[in-house]
Design a protein around this motif. Structure first.
Motif, PDB file in Angstrom:
ATOM      1  N   LYS A 158      41.158  35.096  51.337  1.00  0.00           N
ATOM      2  CA  LYS A 158      39.949  35.203  50.521  1.00  0.00           C
ATOM      3  C   LYS A 158      39.747  33.940  49.655  1.00  0.00           C
ATOM      4  N   ILE A 159      40.860  33.372  49.201  1.00  0.00           N
ATOM      5  CA  ILE A 159      40.749  32.132  48.412  1.00  0.00           C
ATOM      6  C   ILE A 159      40.142  31.045  49.304  1.00  0.00           C
ATOM      7  N   THR A 160      40.699  30.932  50.532  1.00  0.00           N
ATOM      8  CA  THR A 160      40.210  29.908  51.464  1.00  0.00           C
ATOM      9  C   THR A 160      38.728  30.119  51.770  1.00  0.00           C
ATOM     10  N   GLU A 161      38.350  31.379  51.909  1.00  0.00           N
ATOM     11  CA  GLU A 161      36.930  31.695  52.178  1.00  0.00           C
ATOM     12  C   GLU A 161      36.004  31.107  51.105  1.00  0.00           C
ATOM     13  N   PHE A 162      36.469  31.149  49.862  1.00  0.00           N
ATOM     14  CA  PHE A 162      35.637  30.644  48.764  1.00  0.00           C
ATOM     15  C   PHE A 162      35.690  29.126  48.620  1.00  0.00           C
ATOM     16  N   LEU A 163      36.634  28.477  49.328  1.00  0.00           N
ATOM     17  CA  LEU A 163      36.745  27.017  49.194  1.00  0.00           C
ATOM     18  C   LEU A 163      35.703  26.319  50.055  1.00  0.00           C
TER      19      LEU A 163
END
Ligand code: BTN
Length: 254
Positions: free
Chosen positions: A8-13
């Motif tokens: 999910k963190i990567t999705e927001f990057l």
């Protein structure tokens, strides 16, 4: 609060940072300590995040209260991205990256207490601990960020001074925004324009303060922050001196 996931963190990057390695743990002693160990084996840059720290570290040997599920405890380990960041500016750059992330995602304006603390409603909600390490002549930096999101049960000694952001924005989104903001600032190392925001968000300027050096309490008025991040103060004897991060702590006079 929801469990953290690195996907999910990567999705927001943004696209350019999606390949950044994120090490996510339920519990560690300190993400800065884990990052220092991983530097020996892992390619830089990378990020270490934990849901809980059992021995979170603050500046000057202090601890950072890091209970499970209610905060963001992260360390960003950097080598030559794109050149080794100027240590002097790492903490101010991180403070701007965090306050910008909070502002853009929640609309909340937070203040910066020189050199490494972020305040909301007169309470500290975030601390930054930048450390450096050299392994086989390879120099790297670890930037630790601790942000209280929904922490409300603080130990007695912190109750009057610590607070939380109290926002329901997902932690992953704030983490990604902080990473993006910081890497964007460090991408152009000669551009120090972020220092303007750092200064504008200072909660010290114009205030009567105490500064503590070697356990000695000194009175002064905070008057400016210079281009290298030093705090310029006027002493009661009307001398103008510049304080630089290091071993100094500041308290605002009531
Ligand atoms: C301070 O308030 O003096 C600095 C606090 C820094 C806390 C963060 S939490 C993530 C990283 N890991 C640590 O052990 N400390 C930093």
């Amino acid at each position: 609060m929801q469990l953290l996931t690195s996907a999910k963190i990567t999705e927001f990057l943004p696209e350019e940072y999606k390949s950044l390695k994120i090490h996510l743990f339920d519990e560690v002693d300190s993400t800065n300590v884990v990052a220092k160990k991983l530097i020996k084996t892992d390619a830089l840059p990378f990020v270490v995040i934990a849901d809980h720290q059992t021995a979170g570290k603050g500046r000057l040997g202090r601890s950072f209260f890091s209970p499970p599920a209610t905060g963001i405890y992260m360390s960003i380990a950097l080598g030559d991205f794109p050149s080794l960041p100027d240590a002097l500016f790492l903490t101010p750059a991180t403070a701007v990256a965090v306050t910008d992330a909070i502002l853009s995602l929640t609309g909340i304006k937070t203040g910066i207490k020189w050199v490494n603390d972020i305040y909301l409603n007169n309470k500290k909600i975030c601390g930054i601990l930048a450390e450096s390490q050299s392994v086989d002549n390879n120099f790297s930096v670890i930037i630790g960020i601790g942000l209280n999101m929904t922490t409300c049960r603080f130990p007695t000694e912190l109750r009057e001074i610590a607070g939380s952001l109290n926002s329901n924005i997902p932690r992953e989104q704030i983490i990604a925004e902080i990473i993006k903001n910081l890497l964007n600032i460090l991408k152009t190392p000669d551009d120090k324009s972020f220092m303007k925001k750092y200064k504008n968000r200072s909660i010290l300027l114009g205030k009567e303060i105490y500064y503590f050096r070697d356990n000695i309490r000194n009175s002064a008025t905070a008057i400016d922050i210079d281009d290298s991040g030093g705090l310029i103060v006027r002493t009661p004897a009307n001398e103008i001196i510049t304080l630089s991060g290091g071993e100094i702590t500041i308290r605002i006079k009531n």
